[in-house]
Scaffold this active site. Structure first.
Site, PDB file in Angstrom:
ATOM      1  CG  HIS A 671      -0.645  24.207  29.742  1.00 21.10           C
ATOM      2  ND1 HIS A 671       0.466  23.654  29.189  1.00 21.10           N
ATOM      3  CD2 HIS A 671      -0.469  24.121  31.078  1.00 21.10           C
ATOM      4  CE1 HIS A 671       1.278  23.238  30.133  1.00 21.10           C
ATOM      5  NE2 HIS A 671       0.742  23.521  31.290  1.00 21.10           N
ATOM      6  CG  HIS A 676       2.332  27.336  33.451  1.00 17.69           C
ATOM      7  ND1 HIS A 676       3.497  26.778  33.922  1.00 17.69           N
ATOM      8  CD2 HIS A 676       1.561  26.297  33.053  1.00 17.69           C
ATOM      9  CE1 HIS A 676       3.430  25.455  33.796  1.00 17.69           C
ATOM     10  NE2 HIS A 676       2.259  25.144  33.274  1.00 17.69           N
ATOM     11  CG  HIS A 865      -1.509  22.935  35.650  1.00 16.02           C
ATOM     12  ND1 HIS A 865      -0.753  21.863  36.063  1.00 16.02           N
ATOM     13  CD2 HIS A 865      -0.817  23.519  34.638  1.00 16.02           C
ATOM     14  CE1 HIS A 865       0.366  21.819  35.334  1.00 16.02           C
ATOM     15  NE2 HIS A 865       0.354  22.817  34.471  1.00 16.02           N
ATOM     16  CG  ASN A 869       0.750  19.848  32.627  1.00 20.92           C
ATOM     17  OD1 ASN A 869       1.349  20.644  31.917  1.00 20.92           O
ATOM     18  ND2 ASN A 869       1.361  18.876  33.290  1.00 20.92           N
ATOM     19  CB  ILE A1021       5.494  19.854  35.332  1.00 21.08           C
ATOM     20  CG1 ILE A1021       6.300  19.277  34.167  1.00 21.08           C
ATOM     21  CG2 ILE A1021       4.078  19.310  35.336  1.00 21.08           C
ATOM     22  CD1 ILE A1021       7.793  19.461  34.273  1.00 21.08           C
TER      23      ILE A1021
HETATM   24 FE   LIG Z   1       1.885  22.991  32.977  1.00 15.94          FE
END
Ligand SMILES: [Fe+2]
Length: 1021
Positions: A671, A676, A865, A869, A1021
């Site tokens: 993740h 990110h 993602h 996520n 997010i």
């Molecule tokens: Fe995320």
């Protein structure tokens, strides 16, 4: 309609209609004191400046979000923004406006002011010109250029726009001097910096910087340049008290991002809520408070003086499995969902069980529990109100900074400057208006005063923004309707293919001893349906379908020595070392066949190998008869342990400990690192090197929306020293160093392309199809194919041949900078070659390579993602299924702890021992609230089935529409797959003990909230 009119007197002029639209809220001086100049594409002339204050006053209208309304979910409030309309007087020979210049003036008091410009539209007699801006304009910027939406490769730029194209890029690049200066709020300069901002003030708060160090390679982040802490060059000074770390306005969350909460909740409201809970429980006093911005801290302290709901701390451990399920007790009761397992112990074991259903004493409820025994961590109203105010302040974003000016007179008298104070009329479409009850007061110290009461009420009255919503825990889908699933071995294997971390599994094509494992044939022979380990490995190595699969997480052991040294130092300094215990581990799975049909029926864990820092020391724990090599651990064999109800707990604990390790790797590697962190430098380089006019920028910018904001927040509250991840994951203070170690060892850009990723893990046959029912891979490959075909079509619109790609100076500058500045460590430190990391050397020389590069980035930002996520809440809020924290070392046979577990009476007594290894209730509530926040879609989320609004060229828009159609078709195909019982990994369990749990994480569309589906364009997010 207004057309062009040739003036009969004086110089020839034409009157054009013009409008500016914004999705930002209409506040004090919003949409005022803007000037606009038009640049004509053909004549290279500029119009005189027109002030928009002469136009119709700014008015509210439904924003672009309303045109992509979703099914259900959203409440009455919509993405309303403001719009200004008026006329421009242009020279009559202006035919094709190529760009506009816009300038915002300071407030009447001379204070800086900002406006968000969404799109600008100019209308001549016979054409409409769109200027997609999507940018904040500050009075400190001077004139800003916004180009008409046509995409141009650098070499094809109209001569009249060449200078502006270059000048705009130079502003974003800064100079070698300005790019390293400390950033100020209105700055737009993008540059690179290491992760030297993870440390927190105080003892024990130091974390080494990641990046630019051969021992700790890492991608770069956006430079903030606050300077080094004296004496610690790799520790950036913290922001000024009460400030958030700098972020360009254009990267910030929109005002209306979240239906429930947005990533800003991470930086203040969530830590504040945990502070309340900790304080109320008198636990870990003040540690959370230290993380908070000064202003919030003061509020929290103030409320804490008067608010204490409970005198006792929350329990140190869960009492039983039922006690864990009691996190969802209230929701289960409300919805009539049964969460109690029915086959937890083998038939016949029941007689030995004790302690089920111990009633609560209604006169003396346990801390944080309701009278019925459900956990309830919700805050009382004073505490909740303090935090809700903070959430509201966070949501206003840059507008708050500028909400100091007086509303323009015209706007005020027109009475159309405020949001509706009550819920919007859902039938309203287009402009809506309401009068202000208390108008904004410029210069007032209070935020409410500056915003005006109507706006404030709108921000705070929305019940979905109540912090207590975040502390209410619905039954997660892994449990809902399937209370017997979480402990089934078939479910454990299924989650490796369709769970929250489907990217770690590999086909086993080597004997375990060849990579240092202690797993041998005798541990698993009872499971292999007549075959042997050697036969199955040899067959898979020879190209036959693999039947053994492995998840190998041995990497964390690299930090054991360092962790021990730090723990020792803490002890010597009289401090308590972290309670987390770090394991290394492997899990071997067998792909079981139905004996009758020969078809695959389940993937089952058959052996788990675990080690912790004490495992290789011997002596003290008496673990192994012979010392184990550092590459090996204690092997827990399923067939040996599940035979007896006593040792069944050992097998379940081994599964839980390995899943916890898997959960750390999921969060930090699959993740955070692979999406990110990895994506941030691609955007920094794009902002710096590729004009917004560039077709590739238009294609890719949606894939970076809000990524810098969520990453900034994550560094401030999630992955920082003492942040949520360190507190609640076993990796503790080594969390990000683990991410760096795996990046250095395993990361390649080439390997992030889904087909390559699957191939490297041995999961595809020679035709490129997954060997087994692997929902993530099957739905993911379809997403990949749709992205690739869309990008091929799009790229061929702008590049006639490979040579055009190679000669594109902006594209090549971007690519070089990504490789040398953003992700330069791996090659610079000789950890890998350029070929290994990037798949080819030198410039991007072919259209096919460009498509592959862009599809890889888009896949990471969207499908990859989304898959890792948006399932977090529904899989990991049940800590019996995935406890991020392990507090004690896995016991080995012969150790006292092993005996204590196996000798405990079945039922709650044994479960209570079991739970001393996993998260405690206070850690659990933090994990639950955090993963709930992280799993929620924003109200203005932008998913792959929605249009890319940077595109204006008709052929590009058509290609985008085909892609959207493909996404919709894929969604239908996934529904069909999910409904077919033959798809055992998505339909349910071979054991038949539970309701199906369809794989929905790669379905593009989603309403707001925690939905376990939806593929946003970007990591936000
Ligand atoms: Fe995320």
């Amino acid at each position: 309609m207004t057309g062009a009119h040739h003036g009969g007197h004086g110089p020839e002029v034409a009157i054009w209609k013009a409008s500016i639209e914004s999705s930002a809220p209409l506040l004090g001086d919003t949409g005022t004191r803007l000037e606009i100049v038009v640049i004509d594409l053909e004549t290279d002339r500029r119009s005189s400046a027109t002030s928009v204050d002469a136009w119709r006053p700014p008015m509210l209208e439904a924003g672009p979000g309303s045109s992509t309304a979703r099914s259900g979910g959203s409440s009455g409030s919509s993405n309303a923004g403001w719009k200004r309309e008026g006329r421009l007087t242009l020279p009559a020979d202006f035919c094709t406006p190529g760009a506009v210049l816009i300038r915002k003036s300071p407030t009447q008091e001379g204070a800086p002011s900002v406006d968000y410009i969404g799109t600008i539209k100019l209308v001549s007699a016979n054409r409409v010109f769109h200027f997609p801006a999507h940018s904040w304009v500050s009075s400190e910027h001077g004139w800003r250029v916004f180009f008409e939406g046509t995409a141009y490769l650098p070499a094809a730029t109209p001569p009249s726009l060449v200078d502006e194209r270059l000048r705009e890029l130079q502003e974003l690049q800064g100079t070698p001097t300005t790019r390293t200066l400390e950033r100020r709020p209105a700055d737009r300069i993008y540059w690179y910096q290491t992760y030297d901002d993870l440390s927190s003030p105080g003892d024990g708060g130091y974390r080494p910087a990641l990046g630019a160090d051969p021992r700790r390679p890492y991608p770069r982040r956006l430079a903030t340049n606050r300077g080094a802490t004296p004496g610690t060059p790799d520790r950036e000074l913290p922001p000024a008290k009460g400030d958030k770390p700098w972020l360009p306005y254009d990267e910030q969350f929109s005002f209306d991002k979240a239906a429930d909460f947005n990533g800003d909740t991470l930086t203040a409201a969530l830590p504040a809520a945990f502070a309340f809970i900790a304080e109320a429980g008198d636990q870990r006093r003040l540690t959370w408070l230290n993380l908070l911005p000064t202003a919030v801290r003061a509020v929290v302290r103030n409320v804490l003086r008067t608010v204490f709901r409970y005198a006792e701390p929350p329990a140190a451990n869960f009492d039983s499995f039922e006690d864990v399920l009691a996190f969802f007790g209230e929701d289960a009761a409300v919805r009539g969902s049964n969460t109690s397992p029915t086959h937890l112990y083998p038939a016949g074991a029941g007689a030995a069980m004790k302690g089920f259903g111990a009633p609560q004493d209604p006169n003396n409820p346990a801390p944080f529990k309701t009278a019925t025994g459900a956990w309830d961590f919700r805050l009382d109203s004073a505490a909740a109100a303090a935090i809700n105010d903070q959430i509201a302040a966070d949501r206003v974003g840059p507008v708050y900074d500028s909400a100091t000016g007086a509303p323009s007179n015209a706007a005020a008298t027109a009475g159309v400057t405020a949001y509706a104070a009550t819920a919007a009329d859902p039938s309203a479409n287009g402009a809506r208006a309401a009068t202000i009850s208390a108008p904004p007061q410029p210069g007032t110290p209070s935020l409410i005063g500056r915003l005006g009461s109507a706006v404030w009420r709108r921000l705070t009255n929305d019940p979905s923004h109540d912090i207590n919503n975040l502390l209410y825990f619905p039954v997660p889908r892994v449990l809902d309707g399937r209370p017997d699933a979480w402990y089934a071995d078939e479910e454990y294997g299924r989650q490796a293919l369709a769970g929250f971390h489907p990217t770690a599994i590999t086909a086993l094509k080597q004997l375990p001893q060849e990579f240092g494992s202690a797993i041998r044939g005798e541990h698993i022979k009872a499971e292999l349906q007549g075959a042997t380990l050697e036969e199955l490995v040899a067959a898979a190595a020879g190209g036959a379908k693999p039947r053994l699969y492995l998840i190998d997480h041995w990497d964390l052991s690299a930090y054991w020595a360092e962790a021990e040294a730090e723990a020792e130092a803490a002890r010597k300094a009289g401090k308590k070392p972290t309670s987390a215990v770090q394991h290394a581990g492997r899990c071997l799975f067998y792909l079981r066949k139905d004996e009758a049909t020969g078809e695959d029926s389940a993937l089952v864990p058959i052996a788990i190998e675990l080690a912790h820092p004490g495992t290789h020391k011997g002596g003290s724990n008496g673990a192994a008869a012979a010392p184990l090599p550092p590459t090996a651990g204690v092997v827990y064999s399923r067939s040996e342990l599940v035979a007896s109800p006593k040792t069944l707990a050992v097998w379940r604990l081994a599964k839980a400990v390995f899943r916890s390790l898997d959960s750390s790797i999921h969060q930090l590697v699959a993740h955070f690192n692979r999406t990110h962190s990895t994506l941030e430098p691609f955007l920094i380089a794009m902002r710096r090197q590729m004009s917004i006019m560039h077709p590739v920028a238009k294609l890719m910018l949606p894939h970076f929306r809000y990524t810098l904001n969520i990453n900034r927040n994550a560094r401030a509250s999630l992955i920082n020293a003492g942040g949520i991840i360190e507190k609640t994951f076993s990796a503790g203070a080594f969390a990000m160093r683990l991410a760096s170690a795996v990046y250095g060892k395993s990361w390649t850009f080439k390997g992030q392309a889904l087909p390559e990723d699957l191939r490297e893990r041995g999961m595809l046959d020679s035709a490129g199809k997954p060997w087994l029912d692997y929902p993530f891979a099957i739905d993911g490959l379809d997403t990949w194919a749709a992205l690739t075909s869309y990008f091929e079509e799009y790229i061929s619109l702008y590049y006639k041949d490979d040579e055009a790609v190679e000669k594109d100076v902006e594209l090549q500058a971007w690519w070089t900078e990504v490789k040398t500045e953003g992700h330069g460590d791996l090659v610079a430190f000789g950890l890998k070659t350029e070929q290994q990391v990037w798949g080819f050397t030198g410039p991007i020389a072919k259209r096919g390579d460009l498509v592959n590069v862009l599809a890889t980035i888009a896949w990471l930002a969207s499908g990859h993602h989304a898959a890792v996520n948006f399932g977090q809440y529904d899989f990991t809020s049940l800590i019996l299924n995935a406890s991020s924290l392990v507090r004690r070392p896995m016991p080995a046979p012969g150790e006292p702890a092993y005996k204590k577990l196996t000798d405990a009476a079945l039922g709650p007594p044994q479960e209570k021992v079991f739970m001393t290894y996993l998260a405690d209730p206070f850690s659990a509530v933090q994990v639950l609230a955090t993963v709930k926040l992280l799993s929620a879609h924003a109200r203005d989320e932008h998913t792959l089935d929605e249009a890319n609004d940077y595109l204006v060229d008709p052929a590009a828009c058509a290609a985008n529409r085909s892609f959207i159609d493909a996404m919709k078709q894929l969604e239908a195909a996934i529904e069909t797959r999910n409904a077919n019982p033959a798809n055992w990994a998505r339909y349910g369990l071979a054991a038949g003990t539970a309701a199906p749990l369809p794989y929905t994480l790669l379905m593009a569309s989603s309403p707001p909230g925690v939905t376990m589906r939806g593929v946003p364009y970007s990591v936000s997010i």
